[in-house]
Design an enzyme around this catalytic site. Sequence first.
Site, mmCIF file in Angstrom:
data_model
loop_
_atom_site.group_PDB
_atom_site.id
_atom_site.type_symbol
_atom_site.label_atom_id
_atom_site.label_comp_id
_atom_site.label_asym_id
_atom_site.label_seq_id
_atom_site.Cartn_x
_atom_site.Cartn_y
_atom_site.Cartn_z
ATOM 1 N N SER A 19 -4.469 2.919 -8.181
ATOM 2 C CA SER A 19 -5.237 4.160 -8.298
ATOM 3 C C SER A 19 -5.894 4.251 -9.668
ATOM 4 O O SER A 19 -5.451 3.615 -10.628
ATOM 5 C CB SER A 19 -4.253 5.319 -8.129
ATOM 6 N N ILE A 29 -9.464 9.798 -2.192
ATOM 7 C CA ILE A 29 -9.795 9.369 -0.820
ATOM 8 C C ILE A 29 -9.304 10.453 0.155
ATOM 9 O O ILE A 29 -8.226 11.036 -0.058
ATOM 10 C CB ILE A 29 -9.096 8.025 -0.483
ATOM 11 N N LYS A 45 1.833 3.318 -11.093
ATOM 12 C CA LYS A 45 0.599 2.552 -10.872
ATOM 13 C C LYS A 45 0.233 1.724 -12.113
ATOM 14 O O LYS A 45 -0.281 0.618 -11.996
ATOM 15 C CB LYS A 45 -0.542 3.499 -10.477
ATOM 16 N N THR A 78 -7.475 11.054 2.613
ATOM 17 C CA THR A 78 -6.313 10.964 3.505
ATOM 18 C C THR A 78 -5.647 12.341 3.556
ATOM 19 O O THR A 78 -5.753 13.124 2.601
ATOM 20 C CB THR A 78 -5.300 9.915 3.007
ATOM 21 N N GLU A 79 -4.941 12.577 4.667
ATOM 22 C CA GLU A 79 -4.325 13.904 4.846
ATOM 23 C C GLU A 79 -3.422 14.269 3.673
ATOM 24 O O GLU A 79 -3.476 15.388 3.159
ATOM 25 C CB GLU A 79 -3.466 13.884 6.112
ATOM 26 N N TYR A 111 3.910 9.311 -10.828
ATOM 27 C CA TYR A 111 3.088 8.478 -9.939
ATOM 28 C C TYR A 111 2.191 7.563 -10.775
ATOM 29 O O TYR A 111 2.096 6.365 -10.535
ATOM 30 C CB TYR A 111 2.278 9.408 -9.038
ATOM 31 N N SER A 112 1.539 8.158 -11.772
ATOM 32 C CA SER A 112 0.636 7.419 -12.634
ATOM 33 C C SER A 112 1.381 6.268 -13.329
ATOM 34 O O SER A 112 0.874 5.142 -13.421
ATOM 35 C CB SER A 112 0.064 8.409 -13.654
ATOM 36 N N ASN A 152 0.801 -1.222 0.000
ATOM 37 C CA ASN A 152 0.000 0.000 0.000
ATOM 38 C C ASN A 152 0.838 1.280 0.000
ATOM 39 O O ASN A 152 0.337 2.350 -0.344
ATOM 40 C CB ASN A 152 -0.891 -0.052 1.262
HETATM 41 N N1 LIG Z 1 -5.589 9.035 -1.004
HETATM 42 C C1 LIG Z 1 -5.964 8.961 -2.257
HETATM 43 O O1 LIG Z 1 -6.694 9.814 -2.793
HETATM 44 C C2 LIG Z 1 -5.566 7.799 -3.073
HETATM 45 C C3 LIG Z 1 -4.658 6.857 -2.634
HETATM 46 N N2 LIG Z 1 -4.333 5.795 -3.429
HETATM 47 C C4 LIG Z 1 -3.371 4.796 -2.981
HETATM 48 O O2 LIG Z 1 -3.634 4.389 -1.653
HETATM 49 C C5 LIG Z 1 -2.423 4.045 -1.003
HETATM 50 C C6 LIG Z 1 -2.323 4.797 0.309
HETATM 51 O O3 LIG Z 1 -2.401 6.185 0.055
HETATM 52 P P1 LIG Z 1 -2.627 7.237 1.225
HETATM 53 O O4 LIG Z 1 -3.113 6.528 2.417
HETATM 54 O O5 LIG Z 1 -3.415 8.351 0.686
HETATM 55 O O6 LIG Z 1 -1.141 7.726 1.448
HETATM 56 P P2 LIG Z 1 -0.434 8.301 2.758
HETATM 57 O O7 LIG Z 1 0.523 9.339 2.280
HETATM 58 O O8 LIG Z 1 -1.400 8.658 3.795
HETATM 59 O O9 LIG Z 1 0.383 7.031 3.270
HETATM 60 C C7 LIG Z 1 1.520 6.600 2.624
HETATM 61 C C8 LIG Z 1 2.222 5.610 3.514
HETATM 62 O O10 LIG Z 1 3.414 5.184 2.890
HETATM 63 C C9 LIG Z 1 4.536 5.398 3.778
HETATM 64 N N3 LIG Z 1 5.701 5.727 2.986
HETATM 65 C C10 LIG Z 1 5.970 6.873 2.316
HETATM 66 N N4 LIG Z 1 7.162 6.807 1.725
HETATM 67 C C11 LIG Z 1 7.666 5.598 2.023
HETATM 68 C C12 LIG Z 1 8.886 4.954 1.733
HETATM 69 N N5 LIG Z 1 9.832 5.538 0.997
HETATM 70 N N6 LIG Z 1 9.102 3.709 2.214
HETATM 71 C C13 LIG Z 1 8.161 3.092 2.959
HETATM 72 N N7 LIG Z 1 6.981 3.648 3.278
HETATM 73 C C14 LIG Z 1 6.745 4.896 2.827
HETATM 74 C C15 LIG Z 1 4.072 6.553 4.664
HETATM 75 O O11 LIG Z 1 4.699 6.564 5.925
HETATM 76 P P3 LIG Z 1 6.106 7.268 6.257
HETATM 77 O O12 LIG Z 1 6.038 8.645 5.713
HETATM 78 O O13 LIG Z 1 6.179 7.161 7.729
HETATM 79 O O14 LIG Z 1 7.130 6.418 5.599
HETATM 80 C C16 LIG Z 1 2.623 6.199 4.851
HETATM 81 O O15 LIG Z 1 2.493 5.226 5.849
HETATM 82 C C17 LIG Z 1 -1.313 4.372 -1.985
HETATM 83 O O16 LIG Z 1 -0.907 3.220 -2.656
HETATM 84 C C18 LIG Z 1 -1.961 5.336 -2.959
HETATM 85 O O17 LIG Z 1 -1.368 5.297 -4.207
HETATM 86 C C19 LIG Z 1 -4.860 5.628 -4.650
HETATM 87 C C20 LIG Z 1 -5.744 6.546 -5.140
HETATM 88 C C21 LIG Z 1 -6.167 7.678 -4.395
HETATM 89 C C1 LIG Z 2 -8.444 13.574 -9.213
HETATM 90 C C2 LIG Z 2 -8.577 12.092 -9.227
HETATM 91 C C3 LIG Z 2 -10.023 11.725 -8.919
HETATM 92 C C4 LIG Z 2 -10.961 12.400 -9.831
HETATM 93 C C5 LIG Z 2 -12.286 12.417 -9.222
HETATM 94 O O1 LIG Z 2 -12.665 11.575 -8.434
HETATM 95 N N1 LIG Z 2 -13.017 13.430 -9.611
HETATM 96 C C6 LIG Z 2 -14.289 13.663 -9.103
HETATM 97 C C7 LIG Z 2 -15.317 12.906 -9.872
HETATM 98 S S1 LIG Z 2 -16.831 13.586 -9.545
HETATM 99 O O2 LIG Z 2 -16.794 14.939 -10.092
HETATM 100 O O3 LIG Z 2 -17.777 12.714 -10.207
HETATM 101 O O4 LIG Z 2 -16.980 13.566 -8.081
HETATM 102 C C8 LIG Z 2 -7.765 11.361 -8.187
HETATM 103 C C9 LIG Z 2 -7.778 9.881 -8.504
HETATM 104 C C10 LIG Z 2 -6.528 9.328 -7.880
HETATM 105 C C11 LIG Z 2 -5.902 10.489 -7.185
HETATM 106 C C12 LIG Z 2 -4.406 10.518 -6.916
HETATM 107 C C13 LIG Z 2 -3.943 9.311 -6.289
HETATM 108 O O5 LIG Z 2 -3.981 8.258 -6.856
HETATM 109 C C14 LIG Z 2 -3.295 9.481 -4.972
HETATM 110 C C15 LIG Z 2 -2.150 10.403 -5.062
HETATM 111 C C16 LIG Z 2 -1.720 10.380 -3.662
HETATM 112 C C17 LIG Z 2 -0.852 11.508 -3.253
HETATM 113 O O6 LIG Z 2 -1.050 11.613 -1.855
HETATM 114 C C18 LIG Z 2 -1.161 12.844 -3.935
HETATM 115 C C19 LIG Z 2 -2.414 12.865 -4.643
HETATM 116 C C20 LIG Z 2 -2.605 11.778 -5.651
HETATM 117 C C21 LIG Z 2 -1.733 12.069 -6.855
HETATM 118 C C22 LIG Z 2 -4.069 11.747 -6.052
HETATM 119 C C23 LIG Z 2 -4.496 12.972 -6.823
HETATM 120 C C24 LIG Z 2 -5.962 12.925 -7.201
HETATM 121 C C25 LIG Z 2 -6.295 11.694 -7.986
HETATM 122 C C26 LIG Z 2 -5.599 11.779 -9.332
#
Ligand SMILES: NC(=O)C1=CN([C@@H]2O[C@H](COP(=O)(O)OP(=O)(O)OC[C@H]3O[C@@H](n4cnc5c(N)ncnc54)[C@H](OP(=O)(O)O)[C@@H]3O)[C@@H](O)[C@H]2O)C=CC1
Ligand SMILES: C[C@H](CCC(=O)NCCS(=O)(=O)O)[C@H]1CC[C@H]2[C@@H]3C(=O)C[C@@H]4C[C@H](O)CC[C@]4(C)[C@H]3CC[C@]12C
Length: 503
Positions: free
Chosen positions: A380, A428, A397, A430-431, A393-394, A326
């Site tokens: 993602s 999602i 994935k 997340t912070e 990033y894309s 993750n």
């Molecule tokens: N939030 C979103 O909108 C979306 C999220 N996702 C996917 O969901 C997953 C979780 O995302 P999200 O919870 O938002 O991310 P967060 O940034 O909240 O969490 C990322 C986690 O990865 C750890 N991490 C970061 N860098 C490293 C590293 N170099 N080595 C090991 N661990 C690391 C961080 O902890 P630490 O900094 O302590 O290492 C943290 O625990 C990801 O795979 C993301 O791509 C997909 C689509 C949308």
């Molecule tokens: C912007 C993307 C989602 C688009 C969306 O849901 N639009 C709204 C549709 S609606 O109008 O019908 O409501 C995001 C999809 C995946 C996201 C990216 C991601 O995978 C996580 C990354 C994590 C990192 O912490 C930074 C941000 C991300 C690049 C994040 C950015 C937004 C998405 C591309």
Amino acid sequence: MLKGKRVIVTGASTGIGEQIAYHLARMGSHILITARTEAKLQKVVERCLELGAASARYVSGTMEDMAFAQHVVREAHTSLGGLDMLILNHVGASYFGFFDGDVEHVRKLLEINFLSYVAMTTSALPMLKESEGSIVVVSSMAESAVRAAAEVLRERPAPRDECALEILKGAALRRRELYYRYSSTRLPLLLRDCAADLLDYLVRSRGMGLFLKIFIPLLGGLLAFYFYSAPQSFNEGMLRGKRVIVTGASSGIGEQMAYHLARMETHLLLTARTEAKLQKVVERCLELGAASAHYISGSMENPSFPEVVVKEAETSWGGLDMLILNHIGYSGSSGFNFFDGNVGQVRKLMETNFISYVAMTTLALPMLKESDGSIVVVSSMAGKAGSPFAASYSATKFALDGFFSSLRHEFVMDKVNVSITLCILGYINTESAVRAVSHVIQGTPAPKEECALEIIKAGALRQRELHYPPWVVSAVVLLRGIAPEFLDSITRSWYNVENLRRS
Ligand SMILES: NC(=O)C1=CN([C@@H]2O[C@H](COP(=O)(O)OP(=O)(O)OC[C@H]3O[C@@H](n4cnc5c(N)ncnc54)[C@H](OP(=O)(O)O)[C@@H]3O)[C@@H](O)[C@H]2O)C=CC1
Ligand SMILES: C[C@H](CCC(=O)NCCS(=O)(=O)O)[C@H]1CC[C@H]2[C@@H]3C(=O)C[C@@H]4C[C@H](O)CC[C@]4(C)[C@H]3CC[C@]12C
């Protein structure tokens, strides 16, 4: 249209690249070709001159070396005085067979087949902007080498000179995507987007010829089955006592997964970089009822860390039931922004977001085979459809989809009872995600707690893919298949570009 145009063709000593060079020569272009073998390139250049090229020259070298990629572009600048078209076609030696766990080979292929493409594009961009030129990327229908090979083995291959000409026509007309042999490339991809399980089955069992004959009549029935069949139900007892690794568990979705798994009384091994955060998550997991919980801190950017984590599970549990991958690394100094051409940053992100997933899987596989366990890969929407301001990033994935969807085929064919669940997530709350994009994207993010639970359920039920939030993600995946240009325009409309702080 291409008369007098200045074109680079990579991988042009043989195959499709060689044929592209000959077509360009007949059209009267200026051609610069590259590959490793000088003797072959010399012959291709001679033939190009015979066929009527305005000029033809070569540079030999390996795309494993980034300096070579940049050197080729400099050569175009010096000898052609500019560039109108960059055709990226080379491919590093791949083997055809079950994945043997050679992570170093994956790294090497990534360097040749992907990072050198990024490096050449970055270096050539000033010249291409100047000429309002084109970039042509030759890819494969398969996100899986196995799928591509199954195609080749069961049907006669299409002629490479015709393929080369179609590529050039598509490029000259500035088409967004070209599907050569439409019925055997585009239709399977469409089916993947509508009924992926069926396509996987057809690829493994009978080949594409049969698939095409039964495609139309079966599609309606299958869609009905897909939407109306009752899913197997989840109950929390399913995971009681199971041994689970969760990576990236110090915050966000990973942290929430740890809490759900704790309530389900699992044994947990959590990882991330920040020890202080992991300590707190472990304490909370124990309060919530985890059978056991401990952590190991370190960075997945470090190639030796996956082994440390898997060894820890081996030592403390002697086995493993579920591996949840993750974590993601930070996308660089520019973060969520226009791609800045930093190839080193792309390589670093590939190591954290992709190579470490491959390494963890390889190392954990013997234990997972023993327990008939599960691998859960968090990806993602940006790994199914290109996403602006997150190019690197894309790419990481998309790589996960390619690798794990291929591996899933191999497991089924090799009767390995380890499931692979690829989780395609939208935005999602997340912070880190909200901090990165809330000033640019208006949409409301989905809750991380529910998202985490859905991922665990999908893994426990051994589902092939999870789409969360379901409707947004499924709509995007479907539109990517049936109306990619329409999806492109919707996607761009989600972003307030003026709020981006250009770095
Ligand atoms: N939030 C979103 O909108 C979306 C999220 N996702 C996917 O969901 C997953 C979780 O995302 P999200 O919870 O938002 O991310 P967060 O940034 O909240 O969490 C990322 C986690 O990865 C750890 N991490 C970061 N860098 C490293 C590293 N170099 N080595 C090991 N661990 C690391 C961080 O902890 P630490 O900094 O302590 O290492 C943290 O625990 C990801 O795979 C993301 O791509 C997909 C689509 C949308
Ligand atoms: C912007 C993307 C989602 C688009 C969306 O849901 N639009 C709204 C549709 S609606 O109008 O019908 O409501 C995001 C999809 C995946 C996201 C990216 C991601 O995978 C996580 C990354 C994590 C990192 O912490 C930074 C941000 C991300 C690049 C994040 C950015 C937004 C998405 C591309």
